[in-house]
Design a protein around this motif. Structure first.
Motif, short mmCIF file in Angstrom:
data_model
loop_
_atom_site.label_atom_id
_atom_site.label_comp_id
_atom_site.label_asym_id
_atom_site.label_seq_id
_atom_site.Cartn_x
_atom_site.Cartn_y
_atom_site.Cartn_z
N SER A 25 1.51 -1.26 0.01
CA SER A 25 -0.21 -0.03 -0.38
C SER A 25 0.72 1.14 -0.43
O SER A 25 1.94 1.37 0.38
CB SER A 25 -1.04 0.03 0.96
N ASN A 85 -2.94 -0.90 -7.93
CA ASN A 85 -2.65 -0.95 -6.78
C ASN A 85 -1.96 -1.63 -5.97
O ASN A 85 -1.67 -1.73 -5.07
CB ASN A 85 -4.13 -1.74 -5.80
N ALA A 132 -9.21 -3.27 -4.85
CA ALA A 132 -9.46 -1.89 -3.59
C ALA A 132 -10.27 -2.39 -2.81
O ALA A 132 -11.08 -2.74 -2.83
CB ALA A 132 -10.48 -0.97 -5.16
#
Length: 292
Positions: A25, A85, A132
């Motif tokens: 992240s 991501n 997500a």
């Protein structure tokens, strides 16, 4: 009190207080699932990995490496680049182009998390993307999930088969893999085991198994382990036919779950209320079927 080696609270208990550290992240560069160090050899996971002249997506492409190609890590960049991501740094690498040793930069997200070889077959697995998060309901915690893909490549790097799955555990930050052999399950030539988890108390570790026939990957039963010292533990064990306690043509899953009672023992150690379960899968040569 230190965490005992039960490893993995069920997700509902973990969600109540586990720290929110996610390996890939934004802002979590210290929690890198690749754990690459200078001198380590990694293999390309992406279908094709562009090698660039400098660290950055805007730098000139100087080469392209196919899935399964090896590279040697030289340096890890400090800044993270995001794609699908996944937040990962650029890596300075060495690689061979024919007989020539070259240098360049590859985004780490295009490298395999693990690579293992069985005769003329190479297995690589990597992070396809980080899913997500959905907007959680009030009072609920929404964990992050990885989409992981396992690929089987022939000696020339051609894709033979692949499988993908979503990680089940919250707080994922670590992964590892291993080849187990056929474990007495014909016609399998080998079994690939991949674990994904958090590597800490109250963080589940999930194990995924795929059998290799020499031509394809077959899904097998998996297992989960989680534990929090002095409070709770949940351990699943798989017994294959070639192991002590195993049975021909069967995969046996043994589950033990322990929850600490309110009153400790005489020496102050927790006393657990233990529940056990046994499941038997019949192996028909192509799939494992749970027996009722």
């Amino acid at each position: 009190m230190k965490c005992k080696n039960w490893l993995p609270l069920l997700a509902v208990l973990v969600m109540s207080y586990a720290p929110q550290l996610h390996a890939q992240s934004a802002g979590q560069g210290d929690y890198n699932a690749w754990e690459a160090n200078p001198g380590d050899t990694f293999y390309v996971y992406g279908r094709m990995a562009n090698v660039r002249s400098q660290a950055g997506a805007d730098a000139a492409v100087i080469d392209s490496l196919p899935c399964g190609a090896p590279v040697i890590i030289q340096e890890q960049g400090k800044e993270l680049y995001a794609l699908k991501n996944i937040y990962a740094p650029w890596m300075k690498v060495k690689y061979h182009s024919g007989a020539i040793l070259k240098e360049g930069y590859i985004w780490e997200g295009l490298l395999a998390l693990g690579s293992y070889r069985d005769q003329d077959t190479r297995f690589v697995y990597g992070m396809e993307k980080v899913l997500a998060k959905r907007e959680p309901k009030p009072g609920q915690y929404e964990p992050e999930q990885w989409l992981i893909r396992l690929k089987a490549l022939d000696a020339g790097g051609q894709l033979l088969d692949e499988r993908e799955w979503k990680t089940a555990s919250p707080e994922t930050s670590m992964t590892s893999g291993k080849l187990l052999g056929d474990m007495g399950l014909p016609p399998l030539r080998n079994i690939v085991r991949i674990s994904v988890g958090g590597g800490a108390c109250a963080i589940p570790a999930d194990y995924y198994y795929y059998g290799w026939t020499g031509a394809g990957l077959l899904p097998l039963p998996g297992k989960t382990e989680v534990g929090d010292a002095g409070i709770y533990y949940f351990v699943e064990t798989l017994l294959f036919p070639s192991e002590p306690g195993g049975q021909p043509g069967k995969i046996i899953r043994l589950t033990e779950e322990g929850e600490a009672r309110d009153k400790p023992g005489k020496n102050g150690e927790p006393v657990f209320k233990v529940r056990k379960k046994r499941q038997v899968y019949h192996w028909d040569g192509a799939k494992a079927i749970l027996q009722k």
